[in-house]
Every structure is written in C-alpha cells, then in structure tokens.
Design a protein around this motif. Sequence first.
Motif, PDB file in Angstrom:
ATOM      1  N   GLN A 214      28.871  27.198  85.693  1.00 40.79           N
ATOM      2  CA  GLN A 214      27.956  27.124  84.559  1.00 40.79           C
ATOM      3  C   GLN A 214      26.735  26.274  84.891  1.00 40.79           C
ATOM      4  O   GLN A 214      25.598  26.688  84.663  1.00 40.79           O
ATOM      5  N   ARG A 215      26.992  25.082  85.409  1.00 47.33           N
ATOM      6  CA  ARG A 215      25.890  24.168  85.685  1.00 47.33           C
ATOM      7  C   ARG A 215      24.962  24.738  86.760  1.00 47.33           C
ATOM      8  O   ARG A 215      23.738  24.633  86.660  1.00 47.33           O
ATOM      9  N   LYS A 216      25.550  25.346  87.770  1.00 54.43           N
ATOM     10  CA  LYS A 216      24.755  25.913  88.857  1.00 54.43           C
ATOM     11  C   LYS A 216      23.818  26.999  88.335  1.00 54.43           C
ATOM     12  O   LYS A 216      22.623  27.026  88.666  1.00 54.43           O
ATOM     13  N   ILE A 217      24.343  27.901  87.509  1.00 53.01           N
ATOM     14  CA  ILE A 217      23.534  29.001  86.993  1.00 53.01           C
ATOM     15  C   ILE A 217      22.485  28.485  86.015  1.00 53.01           C
ATOM     16  O   ILE A 217      21.318  28.894  86.054  1.00 53.01           O
ATOM     17  N   LEU A 218      22.892  27.563  85.146  1.00 49.21           N
ATOM     18  CA  LEU A 218      21.941  27.000  84.192  1.00 49.21           C
ATOM     19  C   LEU A 218      20.793  26.301  84.913  1.00 49.21           C
ATOM     20  O   LEU A 218      19.622  26.452  84.542  1.00 49.21           O
ATOM     21  N   ALA A 219      21.118  25.554  85.963  1.00 48.95           N
ATOM     22  CA  ALA A 219      20.075  24.854  86.727  1.00 48.95           C
ATOM     23  C   ALA A 219      19.104  25.846  87.362  1.00 48.95           C
ATOM     24  O   ALA A 219      17.886  25.621  87.368  1.00 48.95           O
TER      25      ALA A 219
ATOM     26  N   ASN B 217      27.969  25.562  74.602  1.00 47.29           N
ATOM     27  CA  ASN B 217      27.360  24.267  74.306  1.00 47.29           C
ATOM     28  C   ASN B 217      26.983  23.602  75.621  1.00 47.29           C
ATOM     29  O   ASN B 217      27.824  23.411  76.491  1.00 47.29           O
ATOM     30  N   PHE B 218      25.701  23.264  75.772  1.00 47.59           N
ATOM     31  CA  PHE B 218      25.225  22.682  77.025  1.00 47.59           C
ATOM     32  C   PHE B 218      24.722  21.246  76.856  1.00 47.59           C
ATOM     33  O   PHE B 218      23.940  20.756  77.662  1.00 47.59           O
ATOM     34  N   THR B 219      25.175  20.579  75.794  1.00 50.06           N
ATOM     35  CA  THR B 219      24.754  19.193  75.588  1.00 50.06           C
ATOM     36  C   THR B 219      25.302  18.267  76.671  1.00 50.06           C
ATOM     37  O   THR B 219      24.828  17.131  76.801  1.00 50.06           O
ATOM     38  N   MET B 220      26.276  18.761  77.445  1.00 49.04           N
ATOM     39  CA  MET B 220      26.796  17.932  78.545  1.00 49.04           C
ATOM     40  C   MET B 220      25.876  17.946  79.761  1.00 49.04           C
ATOM     41  O   MET B 220      26.156  17.295  80.768  1.00 49.04           O
ATOM     42  N   TYR B 221      24.762  18.703  79.679  1.00 50.63           N
ATOM     43  CA  TYR B 221      23.807  18.776  80.781  1.00 50.63           C
ATOM     44  C   TYR B 221      22.430  18.290  80.311  1.00 50.63           C
ATOM     45  O   TYR B 221      21.442  19.034  80.363  1.00 50.63           O
ATOM     46  N   PRO B 222      22.320  17.042  79.832  1.00 47.30           N
ATOM     47  CA  PRO B 222      21.028  16.563  79.305  1.00 47.30           C
ATOM     48  C   PRO B 222      19.936  16.486  80.354  1.00 47.30           C
ATOM     49  O   PRO B 222      18.753  16.433  80.005  1.00 47.30           O
ATOM     50  N   GLU B 223      20.315  16.487  81.631  1.00 44.06           N
ATOM     51  CA  GLU B 223      19.316  16.474  82.691  1.00 44.06           C
ATOM     52  C   GLU B 223      18.688  17.851  82.897  1.00 44.06           C
ATOM     53  O   GLU B 223      17.678  17.987  83.599  1.00 44.06           O
ATOM     54  N   LEU B 224      19.285  18.882  82.264  1.00 45.66           N
ATOM     55  CA  LEU B 224      18.779  20.249  82.423  1.00 45.66           C
ATOM     56  C   LEU B 224      18.128  20.789  81.160  1.00 45.66           C
ATOM     57  O   LEU B 224      17.067  21.415  81.224  1.00 45.66           O
ATOM     58  N   VAL B 225      18.786  20.596  80.015  1.00 46.13           N
ATOM     59  CA  VAL B 225      18.278  21.154  78.754  1.00 46.13           C
ATOM     60  C   VAL B 225      18.466  20.166  77.612  1.00 46.13           C
ATOM     61  O   VAL B 225      19.326  19.280  77.681  1.00 46.13           O
TER      62      VAL B 225
ATOM     63  N   PRO C 298      18.640  20.172  73.156  1.00 47.88           N
ATOM     64  CA  PRO C 298      18.750  21.050  71.976  1.00 47.88           C
ATOM     65  C   PRO C 298      17.431  21.153  71.225  1.00 47.88           C
ATOM     66  O   PRO C 298      16.700  20.180  71.091  1.00 47.88           O
ATOM     67  N   MET C 299      17.145  22.353  70.731  1.00 47.88           N
ATOM     68  CA  MET C 299      15.965  22.550  69.881  1.00 47.88           C
ATOM     69  C   MET C 299      16.300  23.483  68.715  1.00 47.88           C
ATOM     70  O   MET C 299      15.413  24.061  68.081  1.00 47.88           O
ATOM     71  N   GLY C 300      17.595  23.640  68.443  1.00 43.98           N
ATOM     72  CA  GLY C 300      18.045  24.516  67.365  1.00 43.98           C
ATOM     73  C   GLY C 300      19.501  24.855  67.573  1.00 43.98           C
ATOM     74  O   GLY C 300      20.139  24.367  68.509  1.00 43.98           O
ATOM     75  N   LYS C 301      20.042  25.696  66.708  1.00 48.02           N
ATOM     76  CA  LYS C 301      21.440  26.100  66.794  1.00 48.02           C
ATOM     77  C   LYS C 301      21.654  26.975  68.028  1.00 48.02           C
ATOM     78  O   LYS C 301      21.178  28.106  68.082  1.00 48.02           O
ATOM     79  N   THR C 302      22.364  26.422  69.027  1.00 44.83           N
ATOM     80  CA  THR C 302      22.593  27.072  70.334  1.00 44.83           C
ATOM     81  C   THR C 302      21.287  27.534  70.978  1.00 44.83           C
ATOM     82  O   THR C 302      21.233  28.576  71.633  1.00 44.83           O
ATOM     83  N   ILE C 303      20.229  26.760  70.782  1.00 40.38           N
ATOM     84  CA  ILE C 303      18.931  27.010  71.404  1.00 40.38           C
ATOM     85  C   ILE C 303      18.492  25.723  72.092  1.00 40.38           C
ATOM     86  O   ILE C 303      18.653  24.625  71.542  1.00 40.38           O
ATOM     87  N   TYR C 304      17.947  25.860  73.304  1.00 40.08           N
ATOM     88  CA  TYR C 304      17.600  24.683  74.107  1.00 40.08           C
ATOM     89  C   TYR C 304      16.203  24.855  74.696  1.00 40.08           C
ATOM     90  O   TYR C 304      15.683  25.967  74.829  1.00 40.08           O
ATOM     91  N   ARG C 305      15.635  23.713  75.087  1.00 45.76           N
ATOM     92  CA  ARG C 305      14.393  23.714  75.866  1.00 45.76           C
ATOM     93  C   ARG C 305      14.699  23.108  77.230  1.00 45.76           C
ATOM     94  O   ARG C 305      15.587  22.255  77.353  1.00 45.76           O
ATOM     95  N   PRO C 306      14.003  23.550  78.257  1.00 50.04           N
ATOM     96  CA  PRO C 306      14.249  22.977  79.593  1.00 50.04           C
ATOM     97  C   PRO C 306      13.760  21.551  79.664  1.00 50.04           C
ATOM     98  O   PRO C 306      12.762  21.182  79.050  1.00 50.04           O
ATOM     99  N   VAL C 307      14.471  20.731  80.432  1.00 44.00           N
ATOM    100  CA  VAL C 307      14.069  19.358  80.672  1.00 44.00           C
ATOM    101  C   VAL C 307      13.388  19.320  82.031  1.00 44.00           C
ATOM    102  O   VAL C 307      13.976  19.705  83.051  1.00 44.00           O
ATOM    103  N   VAL C 308      12.137  18.905  82.056  1.00 39.32           N
ATOM    104  CA  VAL C 308      11.372  18.891  83.316  1.00 39.32           C
ATOM    105  C   VAL C 308      10.843  17.494  83.602  1.00 39.32           C
ATOM    106  O   VAL C 308      10.796  16.655  82.707  1.00 39.32           O
TER     107      VAL C 308
END
Length: 276
Positions: free
Chosen positions: A232-237, A256-264, A266-276
């Motif tokens: 999961q983390r590899k593909i999300l990254a 739920n990808f809140t365990m990857y705060p270095e990647l994304v 939250p910006m809504g219900k099961t919606i995320y923005r990339p962390v750059v």
Amino acid sequence: MSAIQSTDAQREFPYSRRDFERVKSLLFKQAGINLADSKDAMVYSRLARRLRTLNIHSFKEYLAYVGSCKDEMEHFINALTTNLTAFFREPHHFEALANYLRKRSQTKRIWCAASSTGEEPYSIAMTVASVFGTFTPNVQILATDIDSKVLQKAREGVYAQNSISQLSHDYKTQFFYKGKGAQTGRVRVVDELRKMVQFETLNLMSANWCLEAPIDVIFCRNVMIYFDRPTQRKILARMVRLMHSDGMYVAGHSENFTMYPELVAPMGKTIYRPVV
C-alpha cells in the motif's frame, strides 16, 4: 496433501491446500493482491472455468501451465480480480470532484486507477462534462485496470438499463442512448462521452506505469484493501510523486491513509491531498 475443507471428492478437479497456497503466492507476486484464506472456494470456482476451457484435469497441471504461458497469466489474473462498481458510487466523491474542478479550471489530467467495467471513469467524465459544459474540455481522463476483459466492456460502454436508474433524467438523456429492439433493456454511453476516456491495461505492481505527470486528480478506490501494508505504502508513494502539488487523491470507503502523514493529508471524507 489433503484437499481444502475435505470437499475434493465432490469437486470436478483435484484441489489441495498446496494448490491454493500456490495461487495465493502467484497472485501476490504478479498483482500484489493478498488473498484471504477464506477465498479458497472462490479461487476454485473461478479457475475451474479455465481448466474446463483448456481441457486441463488438475489445478497442479493448470498452475504449471500458467507459469509457462504468458497469455494464460492474463486470464489467471482476470479470473481472480474482483470488479464491483456502479455509476456515481460514493456520490460525495463526485461532488468533491466537481467543486475541485470549479476551483481549479486549469485541471489537465485525471487518472482512474481501477476502471473495472467503466462506471467509475464514465461518472468522472459526466462530472467533467457537466462542470465545463462541453464534451471536449481540456482534460485528459485516463482509466486503467489490471483486468483486460473488463476494460473491453468499459470501452464498449453498454450496460443494463437499471444500472442508471438512480441518475437524473437529464443525465440519462444527455449521456446515454436507450437500446431498442434486441437491445431493449440496455443503454450505451454516448459516443462523445466515451471519447473523453482513454482506457489502458495497467498493473499497479509494474515497474513502469508510463503515465504523464503531473496528474491533478487520482481516483484509486477500494483497491488498496487488497494489498498488504508495505505494498500500500509503496503504491501510494509512487502515485503521490506523480501528482500536482495541489492535487486530490480519492480513496475508497474502506481505506484510510492517515498512517502515512508524510505522503498525504486528509481534505475530506476518504479524500486526501499530496504532501510535498
């Protein structure tokens, strides 16, 4: 090796626990999908069709054939991937997409990473066409899936009429042809909408995705649940690296990808923005 659940005597083909474990291992290696132990009966049911088609008499023989035949590997993956979808499934995601497009009219690329039979990417296309008021917006919609068979159905854009029963009258008349004669009870996506979507086969486990970046919006819904945590983390990254800094990543209701705060973030219900 005993047959799974001691049902081999009632089955058409010999099917052992070892066979099931080999299927699990091969599917994980080729597609990154983690099959649960409870899926043993599903595996038998779906692959037994291939054994009949090929006139092969055991799972052991079939698995040897899969390992030696590239074309059969495609059938193997197609048989075991689950394709559950619907038009505007999880409608809040398409409302969020519409709002995103209104705020970012310069959006250029949208990737639907699990097209299945096409309902999701066509829902995206309907949203894009509605927001911009045209079938020819300056937006590329790429729809991919590992299953080549469902992609063919997606390209054809033909569905049961009851699959669009929840859509508004305007959407039904604007975006679908109603079947007549032999096609009564079926609908087809209008040509203009079908031309908005490019369908391609893509395995998320492949080393090279051949995608043009940056991508503004990624829909990857109810796919990651089939992968283990490292995958999961590899593909999300990899996906995040392709995204515009102001992009939107849409996940499934079970993800739920809140365990990857270095990647994304939250910006809504099961919606995320990339962390750059």
